[in-house]
Scaffold this motif. Sequence first.
Motif, short mmCIF file in Angstrom:
data_model
loop_
_atom_site.label_atom_id
_atom_site.label_comp_id
_atom_site.label_asym_id
_atom_site.label_seq_id
_atom_site.Cartn_x
_atom_site.Cartn_y
_atom_site.Cartn_z
N ARG A 100 0.84 -1.50 -0.10
CA ARG A 100 0.28 0.35 0.07
C ARG A 100 0.39 1.42 -0.38
N LEU A 101 0.81 2.06 -0.48
CA LEU A 101 1.40 3.53 -0.85
C LEU A 101 0.90 4.44 0.41
N LEU A 102 1.83 5.15 0.82
CA LEU A 102 1.83 5.48 2.08
C LEU A 102 1.87 6.99 0.93
N THR A 103 1.82 8.15 1.33
CA THR A 103 1.52 9.63 0.48
C THR A 103 2.22 10.49 1.88
N GLY A 104 1.99 11.85 1.52
CA GLY A 104 2.12 13.00 2.27
C GLY A 104 2.99 13.01 3.47
N ASP A 105 2.33 13.44 4.82
CA ASP A 105 2.99 13.14 5.99
C ASP A 105 3.45 11.79 6.68
N ALA A 106 2.29 11.05 6.28
CA ALA A 106 2.68 9.55 7.00
C ALA A 106 3.71 9.17 5.56
N ALA A 107 4.09 9.34 4.76
CA ALA A 107 5.16 9.10 4.40
C ALA A 107 6.75 9.98 4.41
N ARG A 108 6.22 11.07 4.80
CA ARG A 108 7.70 11.66 5.04
C ARG A 108 7.73 11.12 6.39
N ARG A 109 7.12 10.77 7.53
CA ARG A 109 7.67 9.95 8.59
C ARG A 109 8.35 8.97 8.10
N ARG A 110 7.71 8.06 7.02
CA ARG A 110 8.41 6.72 7.34
C ARG A 110 9.76 7.64 6.89
N GLY A 111 9.77 8.63 5.43
CA GLY A 111 11.35 8.82 4.88
C GLY A 111 12.11 9.26 5.90
#
Length: 139
Positions: A100-111
């Motif tokens: 599942r793709l994460l986008t936005g803030d959730a993806a940035r937190r993962r990064g």
Amino acid sequence: MTGEVRKADPQARRSALRFLAAFTVLGAVAIVVIGRLRPAAENWVEHDPGSRLSAMLIILGLITALPLLGLAASLWHLGTRVVATAQFPPPGRRVTRDTRLLTGDAARRRGRLAQGFALFFGVAAVGLATILWRLAALW
């Protein structure tokens, strides 16, 4: 988070399995080779323990620090791409299972988490190499 799912890439899965198999065999060979060379290395160190033990500690430091630095570089690169694109996994990254793709803030937190781990492993590698180098200097 979006409902979009990146489909697994069968080629990526095969590549990951080949990588895992190759390093498993490489590890087994390394264990056998080290076991056979150990008596000779012990004998070599015993003849001039001062300088040779220092050399062994420096070699050990490099053997352990270099893979950690490689992992740190890889995680940093991944984290940077995720933060820049605000998408995890980043565009163009192949996955071995449906993800599942994460986008936005959730993806940035993962990064940022990936970058944090990269810093941790980088500092650990440098610290380990420094400690072993200092220890080698004592002899």
